[in-house]
Motif scaffolding. Structure first.
Motif, PDB file in Angstrom:
ATOM      1  N   ARG A  17       8.216 -12.881   5.514  1.00  0.00           N
ATOM      2  CA  ARG A  17       9.205 -13.465   6.428  1.00  0.00           C
ATOM      3  C   ARG A  17      10.281 -12.453   6.785  1.00  0.00           C
ATOM      4  NH1 ARG A  17      11.132 -19.273   4.385  1.00  0.00           N
ATOM      5  NH2 ARG A  17      12.157 -19.181   6.416  1.00  0.00           N
ATOM      6  N   GLU A  18      10.723 -11.675   5.794  1.00  0.00           N
ATOM      7  CA  GLU A  18      11.806 -10.731   6.055  1.00  0.00           C
ATOM      8  C   GLU A  18      11.362  -9.587   6.964  1.00  0.00           C
ATOM      9  OE1 GLU A  18      13.090  -9.634   2.169  1.00  0.00           O
ATOM     10  OE2 GLU A  18      13.956 -11.619   1.780  1.00  0.00           O
ATOM     11  N   GLU A  19      10.122  -9.160   6.760  1.00  0.00           N
ATOM     12  CA  GLU A  19       9.648  -8.011   7.534  1.00  0.00           C
ATOM     13  C   GLU A  19       9.357  -8.373   8.981  1.00  0.00           C
ATOM     14  OE1 GLU A  19       6.388  -6.346   5.401  1.00  0.00           O
ATOM     15  OE2 GLU A  19       7.648  -5.578   3.762  1.00  0.00           O
ATOM     16  N   ASN A  20       8.934  -9.619   9.210  1.00  0.00           N
ATOM     17  CA  ASN A  20       8.611 -10.033  10.580  1.00  0.00           C
ATOM     18  C   ASN A  20       9.251 -11.378  10.900  1.00  0.00           C
ATOM     19  OD1 ASN A  20       6.078  -8.935   8.987  1.00  0.00           O
ATOM     20  ND2 ASN A  20       6.006  -8.015  11.023  1.00  0.00           N
ATOM     21  N   PRO A  21      10.573 -11.458  10.963  1.00  0.00           N
ATOM     22  CA  PRO A  21      11.199 -12.766  11.174  1.00  0.00           C
ATOM     23  C   PRO A  21      10.803 -13.370  12.511  1.00  0.00           C
ATOM     24  CG  PRO A  21      12.808 -10.996  11.381  1.00  0.00           C
ATOM     25  CD  PRO A  21      11.544 -10.371  10.882  1.00  0.00           C
TER      26      PRO A  21
END
Lengths: 238, 238
Positions: free
Chosen positions: B78-82
């Motif tokens: 989730r953090e890498e590709n919000p």
DNA sequence: TGTACATCAGTGAACGCGCGTTCACTGATGTAC
DNA sequence: TGTACATCAGTGAACGCGCGTTCACTGATGTAC
């Protein structure tokens, strides 16, 4: 005592079907079955020779009727709406849910089959495969009739996505609404705790499940058929 | 004889995990476990008091490590590709397949969990529910982050479609490629006969499965989110 | 350093119980003559 | 119509076996004084 004869064999099959579907082959004893069927212990082996053979006969009985009915239902859906993907998907799922969630026998059938598919013993594998393969082949043909098929393997992947959803939404209802006489508190069971059934009335549940699966799957099928022929994903720069 | 001490307890847990995942609780005897672990029969109850308690410890051990690792993996995705739906879906499935299909322990884990979900006994239901619920909540949030949510119930239906596909394509591989020492001829088993795995190499299978599920599901999710809020289907004239 | 005791990780044999299966038997119904 | 025999559906009790569990025991290691 008072009943002289007659339906002993059928009562054993009914009880065995119910118990095997609920607890699995190993967890059910011949004594459990005889007690549930209100039948003498030795009558089970008198009619069915062995526990393993009784299980086999339960599978055959429960599957035989379904098989013809399902294939006929699928053909009817195809004939009435040729080439109509929405109609094929929603008709297929509605037929399955009506058959499986609204009768006790239907629930037993699908629970036995899921058990066999996921954890089955080799002895019964061929029996189940013969029952299930033509069914899913027909399903695949119904869904792809009139669609622009690019990759022949795509049909198999699509049928997998359909099968996965079918089992999930079927078990989701059944685990929360087990057939009569379930001995444990239904609300405590795992599947029901993790995935509550989203509707209390079976007809509401079927309507909503069919609507959801149809919308989700029709879009999914079209996307897969339109896409490239299953390339490797993450080909570096894309 | 030659080994004096040490890893007895671990060897029992390993063997029990393997056998319970493969055959189910009822079909495995304490003697089977002791034999497979090359351990004295009484040592099983010495370390675990009872068969039921051993099973509980297997579930806890196999689940504990996965739980933290999966939740951390999901957060990372989730953090890498919000807000990137494709990345969330393909990242989630790839993480699961890599973890489940490429290690023996991963295969045992998912087979035990599927058993518990579909046919579990009430005693372990809460244990499994506590493990699985936060995981699927996180999955739902990852998929719907940044999407226009119309119906809050839609998230639950979508997670169901994702779960159904996940289990299907996981079991599909595992039934055809069982972990070491499976005693039956793998090709004869039901699931493999009905749904062959579509690839012989595990990396090929994972690539193709992730590609298919992502394309199918991303289109499905978008269609469900864009549609009306789950009305009754077949409202006569449409 | 030496002896006494405690703890621990198993061990080997047995416990009673429930299992699937078998067997000799019963009583009702069908068939032959 | 009457008797003799055969078949059938089920019965009650027992069979031996494998099950989960228990128990008295062993031999190695740790601790106290």
């Amino acid at each position: 005592m008072t009943e002289p004869r007659a339906d002993t064999r059928e009562r054993i099959l009914d009880a065995a079907q119910h118990l095997f579907a609920r607890e699995g082959y190993s967890a059910v004893s011949v004594r459990d079955i005889a007690t549930a069927a209100s039948v003498n212990l030795a009558a089970v082996n008198y009619h069915f020779q062995s526990k393993a053979n009784l299980y086999r006969e339960v599978l055959v009985r429960v599957a035989g009727a379904k098989r013809e009915r399902y294939l006929a239902g699928l053909r009817r859906i195809r004939e009435e709406n040729p080439g109509d993907l929405e109609a094929a998907v929603s008709g297929f799922y509605r037929m399955h849910f009506e058959d499986t969630l609204k009768t006790e026998e239907g629930g037993h059938f699908v629970r036995l089959l899921v058990r066999e598919m996921h954890h089955g013993r080799q002895e019964t594998a061929q029996l189940v495969a013969e029952l299930v393969i033509p069914f899913w082949r027909e399903v695949g043909e119904a869904f792809l009739e009139g669609q622009p098929v690019i990759d022949p393997a795509a049909a198999t992947w699509i049928v997998g996505s359909m099968h996965g959803q079918l089992i999930h939404f079927t078990m989701r209802w059944l685990k929360a609404h087990p057939p009569r006489g379930e001995r444990t508190d239904a609300l405590g069971e795992t599947m029901a705790a993790v995935f509550p059934p989203l509707a209390d009335d079976v007809d509401d549940y079927i309507d909503q499940a069919v609507a959801h699966i149809t919308r989700f799957s029709v879009a999914g099928i079209r996307a897969v058929l339109a896409g490239p022929s299953h390339p490797r994903p993450e080909a570096d720069a894309s």
